[in-house]
Design a protein around this motif. Structure first.
Motif, PDB file in Angstrom:
ATOM      1  N   PRO A 504       0.833  -1.212   0.000  1.00  9.88           N
ATOM      2  CA  PRO A 504       0.000   0.000   0.000  1.00  9.88           C
ATOM      3  C   PRO A 504       0.869   1.265   0.000  1.00  9.88           C
ATOM      4  O   PRO A 504       1.739   1.426   0.859  1.00  9.88           O
ATOM      5  N   GLN A 505       0.631   2.118  -0.958  1.00  7.84           N
ATOM      6  CA  GLN A 505       1.457   3.322  -1.105  1.00  7.84           C
ATOM      7  C   GLN A 505       0.886   4.480  -0.290  1.00  7.84           C
ATOM      8  O   GLN A 505       0.426   5.492  -0.812  1.00  7.84           O
ATOM      9  N   ALA A 506       0.909   4.295   1.015  1.00 10.91           N
ATOM     10  CA  ALA A 506       0.463   5.309   1.971  1.00 10.91           C
ATOM     11  C   ALA A 506       1.291   5.146   3.231  1.00 10.91           C
ATOM     12  O   ALA A 506       1.869   4.089   3.488  1.00 10.91           O
ATOM     13  N   ARG A 507       1.362   6.220   4.000  1.00 12.08           N
ATOM     14  CA  ARG A 507       2.097   6.138   5.264  1.00 12.08           C
ATOM     15  C   ARG A 507       1.384   5.213   6.228  1.00 12.08           C
ATOM     16  O   ARG A 507       0.151   5.201   6.268  1.00 12.08           O
ATOM     17  N   PRO A 508       2.131   4.439   7.020  1.00 12.04           N
ATOM     18  CA  PRO A 508       3.586   4.370   7.063  1.00 12.04           C
ATOM     19  C   PRO A 508       4.177   3.324   6.139  1.00 12.04           C
ATOM     20  O   PRO A 508       5.387   3.142   6.112  1.00 12.04           O
ATOM     21  N   PHE A 509       3.334   2.591   5.396  1.00 12.40           N
ATOM     22  CA  PHE A 509       3.785   1.400   4.672  1.00 12.40           C
ATOM     23  C   PHE A 509       4.863   1.712   3.642  1.00 12.40           C
ATOM     24  O   PHE A 509       5.813   0.938   3.478  1.00 12.40           O
ATOM     25  N   ASN A 510       4.738   2.834   2.944  1.00 13.63           N
ATOM     26  CA  ASN A 510       5.744   3.168   1.934  1.00 13.63           C
ATOM     27  C   ASN A 510       6.980   3.841   2.528  1.00 13.63           C
ATOM     28  O   ASN A 510       7.921   4.165   1.798  1.00 13.63           O
ATOM     29  N   LEU A 511       6.981   4.053   3.866  1.00 11.72           N
ATOM     30  CA  LEU A 511       8.130   4.679   4.519  1.00 11.72           C
ATOM     31  C   LEU A 511       8.859   3.721   5.460  1.00 11.72           C
ATOM     32  O   LEU A 511       9.903   4.082   6.015  1.00 11.72           O
ATOM     33  N   LEU A 512       8.329   2.520   5.652  1.00 12.89           N
ATOM     34  CA  LEU A 512       8.983   1.538   6.510  1.00 12.89           C
ATOM     35  C   LEU A 512      10.291   1.081   5.878  1.00 12.89           C
ATOM     36  O   LEU A 512      10.457   1.139   4.659  1.00 12.89           O
ATOM     37  N   PRO A 513      11.258   0.624   6.691  1.00 17.46           N
ATOM     38  CA  PRO A 513      12.490   0.077   6.101  1.00 17.46           C
ATOM     39  C   PRO A 513      12.192  -1.164   5.275  1.00 17.46           C
ATOM     40  O   PRO A 513      11.237  -1.901   5.548  1.00 17.46           O
ATOM     41  N   ALA A 514      13.016  -1.393   4.263  1.00 15.38           N
ATOM     42  CA  ALA A 514      12.810  -2.545   3.383  1.00 15.38           C
ATOM     43  C   ALA A 514      12.827  -3.852   4.159  1.00 15.38           C
ATOM     44  O   ALA A 514      12.177  -4.833   3.766  1.00 15.38           O
ATOM     45  N   ALA A 515      13.548  -3.881   5.308  1.00 13.81           N
ATOM     46  CA  ALA A 515      13.621  -5.104   6.112  1.00 13.81           C
ATOM     47  C   ALA A 515      12.257  -5.534   6.622  1.00 13.81           C
ATOM     48  O   ALA A 515      12.048  -6.716   6.920  1.00 13.81           O
TER      49      ALA A 515
END
Length: 534
Positions: A504-515
Motif C-alpha cells: 500500500p502506497q500510503a504512510r507508514p507502509f511506503n516509509l517503513l524500512p525494506a527489512a
C-alpha cells in the motif's frame, strides 16, 4: 415667623440629643470585627510570631543551599515572622514554634528541572518541635544526614527523597526520632547495610528506602515492626533470603516491594498469611523453587509481580481464585505445564496479565475460552454478546515465547484490550476476520508462529492500532489496499511470510524500512523496487 421656627429648632436640639444618648445607652455594645479587639468579643487571639530560635534554624538551612532554582527560599526574605509568608513553613498558632517544613520542587516541562543545590544544615536539629520534615525531588542536595537530627524527638514524618544524599543510612540518628511513623529516603545515593536500629522504632508504619545502593540482608530486628504497613526496599543491591518473619510478624503489611535486588532462595510460604497485603512485587531477583500453593490465601491482593526470577513448576490453582487481582506478571521464569482449570471462573478483576517467556503449553483457543466461559460466536449471535472470549476490563495480555498451540479464536466486540502479544509460540490456523472487533487494540504481535491464510482486509478497521507485527508466519496473498486507512500505525513488520503484490502506497507502509518486507515471495512498491507493469 421664620425667626420663631428657628428658635423652636434651637430649643428642641438638646432634647433630641438627650434622646439619642438614652437609646444608645440601652443598645448592646457592637461586636468587634475580625482581627480587632472589642469588649465582649470571642475571636481567637492573633497567631504568635515564630520563635527566634526556629527562625535562626531555618536561615541556617537556607545558608547551606548554594543554588535554588525553585524560588522557594526567595520567600524567606529575612522578615521577623517565618510563620507568615515563608513558603513551606508551618507553625503552631499558639506557640509560634515550627511544626512542619515541606519543600518540594515544582514540576517543570521536561527536560527542565527545578532544584536546590547544597547540603542539609545541622541547624535543622534545632527545630525541636518539628513533626513533619519533607525535602523532596530537589535533585542536588548532597552530603550526609546531620547527626543533629537525632534531637527531633517529636518528628513523625521524614521524607528526604529524590536528591544526592550519600553515606550510610544513619541508624543512630533515626533511632533518636522516637515518634517517627513515616520514613522515606528513596532516590538518593545511600550505601552500606540496612540500619538494624530501625527495629527499635515500633511506631513505624512506612519505610521506603528504594532507589539507593544498599546491600546485605534484611536485619532480624525488623521483626519488631508490627505496625509496618508499607515496606519498599526495591532497586538496591540487597541479597540473602526473604525473611520468613515478614509473613509471621509483620501482619499489618499492605504493600511489600523487594524488586530489583539480589534476593535468593524460595518465596516464603508465610507471606501467604498476610491478609491485608494488596501489592506484592518480588520481580527481578534470583528466587528459586515454586510459587507457594497457598498464594490464593492473600484474598486482598490487587497486584502480583514475581517476574524475572528462576521459578519453576506450574502456576498454582489457588492463584486464580484471587477476586481482586487486576495485575498479574509471572513472565521470564521457568514455569511449565498448562494453565489450571481454575482460570475458567477466576480473576474477574484482571486488567493486565503477562505470562511470557516461560514454558507453558496448551491450546490458545482453550485459553481464551477459559478466561470467559461464554459460548462461541456464531453467525446468529446478537450484538449484545460483546467480549465473548475476553474479560471486558482486560487491557494487557502477553503470552509470548511459550509453547502454546492451537488457533486464534473469534473475538467479540467492544473489548478494552490494548495490548495482545502471542508471538514466539506454535499457534496455527488463520487470523480470524473478527479481529477487527478489538477496536481499542494498540499493539498486536502474532509473529513467529505457524499462522497461514491471508491477511483479513477487515483489519483496516482497527483504527487505534499503532504496532503490528505478523512476521515469521506462513501468510499468503496481498497486503490489503484497505490498510492505507490505518493512519495511526507507526510500526509494522510483514517479513518472513509468502506475501506477494503491491505494498500500500500510503504512510507508514511506503516509509517503513525494506527489512519490514524481507523474505516474502514477490512484494513490490516503495520501499521495495517498483512493481512490474503487466
Amino acid at each position: 415667623m421664620a425667626m420663631q421656627v428657628s428658635k423652636k429648632s434651637r430649643l428642641a436640639a438638646p432634647s433630641a440629643l438627650l434622646l439619642l444618648l438614652v437609646v444608645a445607652a440601652l443598645l448592646p455594645p457592637p461586636r468587634a470585627e475580625a482581627g480587632h479587639d472589642g469588649a465582649g468579643g470571642d475571636d481567637e487571639p492573633p497567631p504568635t510570631p515564630c520563635s527566634p530560635a526556629d527562625r535562626a534554624a531555618l536561615l541556617g538551612f537556607k545558608a547551606g543551599v548554594t543554588v535554588d532554582t525553585t524560588g522557594i527560599l526567595a520567600t524567606w526574605d529575612g522578615g521577623d515572622d517565618c510563620c507568615g509568608a515563608w513558603e513551606g513553613v508551618s507553625c503552631d498558632a499558639a506557640t509560634g514554634r515550627v511544626v512542619a517544613l515541606q519543600l518540594e520542587a515544582p514540576p517543570l516541562p521536561p527536560p527542565r528541572r527545578s532544584y536546590m543545590e547544597g547540603a542539609l544544615s545541622a541547624s535543622l536539629g534545632g527545630l525541636e518541635f518539628l513533626e513533619t520534615l519533607v525535602i523532596r525531588d530537589m535533585a542536588r542536595i548532597g552530603g550526609a544526614i546531620p547527626a543533629s537530627l537525632s534531637r527531633l524527638s517529636r518528628l513523625k514524618q521524614l521524607y528526604l527523597e529524590g536528591s544526592m544524599l550519600a553515606g550510610g543510612v544513619p541508624g543512630s540518628v533515626l533511632s533518636g526520632m522516637a515518634s517517627l511513623q513515616y520514613l522515606s529516603l528513596a532516590g538518593n545515593r545511600f550505601e552500606g547495610k540496612l540500619p538494624p536500629e530501625l527495629g527499635s522504632l515500633p511506631g513505624l508504619v512506612q519505610i521506603n528506602l528504594a532507589g539507593n545502593r544498599l546491600s546485605g540482608e534484611v536485619p532480624p530486628s525488623y521483626k519488631n515492626l508490627s505496625r509496618l504497613a508499607y515496606l519498599d526496599l526495591s532497586n538496591n543491591l540487597l541479597s540473602g533470603a526473604i525473611p520468613a518473619f515478614f509473613g509471621q510478624q509483620l501482619k499489618s503489611l499492605a504493600m511489600l516491594d523487594l524488586s530489583n535486588n539480589g534476593f535468593s532462595g524460595e518465596i516464603p510460604a508465610s507471606l501467604c498469611g498476610l491478609r491485608n497485603l494488596t501489592d506484592l512485587s518480588l520481580r527481578h531477583n534470583k528466587l528459586t523453587g515454586v510459587i507457594p500453593s497457598q498464594i490464593g490465601s492473600i484474598s486482598s491482593l490487587n497486584s502480583l509481580s514475581i517476574d524475572s526470577n528462576l521459578l519453576v513448576g506450574s502456576i498454582p490453582e489457588s492463584l486464580f481464585g484471587l477476586q481482586k487481582l487486576w495485575n498479574l506478571n509471572l513472565s521470564r521464569n521457568g514455569l511449565s505445564g498448562s494453565l489450571p482449570p481454575g482460570i475458567r471462573h477466576g480473576l474477574p478483576s484482571l486488567v493486565s496479565m503477562d505470562l511470557s517467556h516461560n514454558h507453558l503449553v496448551g491450546g490458545i483457543d482453550h485459553f481464551f475460552r477459559s478466561i470467559s466461559p461464554a459460548r462461541r460466536l456464531t453467525k446468529n449471535a446478537s450484538s449484545d454478546m460483546s467480549v465473548i472470549f475476553l474479560p471486558r476490563q482486560l487491557q494487557h495480555l502477553d503470552l509470548s515465547k511459550n509453547s502454546i498451540t492451537g488457533a486464534l479464536p473469534e473475538f467479540g466486540a467492544g473489548a478494552s484490550l490494548r495490548w495482545l502479544d502471542v508471538s514466539g509460540n506454535a499457534i496455527g490456523g488463520q487470523i480470524p476476520s473478527s479481529v477487527w472487533r478489538l477496536v481499542g487494540l494498540q499493539r498486536l504481535d502474532i509473529s513467529r508462529n505457524k499462522i497461514r491464510g491471508t491477511i483479513p482486509a477487515s483489519m483496516a478497521s482497527m483504527a487505534s492500532l499503532r504496532w503490528l507485527d505478523i512476521s515469521g508466519n506462513a501468510l499468503v496473498g496481498r497486503i490489503p489496499d484497505s490498510f492505507a486507512r490505518m493512519a495511526r500505525l507507526r510500526h509494522a513488520s510483514f517479513r518472513g511470510n509468502k506475501l506477494c503484490g503491491k505494498i500500500p502506497q500510503a504512510r507508514p507502509f511506503n516509509l517503513l524500512p525494506a527489512a519490514a518486507y524481507a523474505g516474502n515471495l514477490c512484494l513490490c512498491g516503495k520501499p521495495l523496487p517498483p512493481c512490474r507493469q503487466i
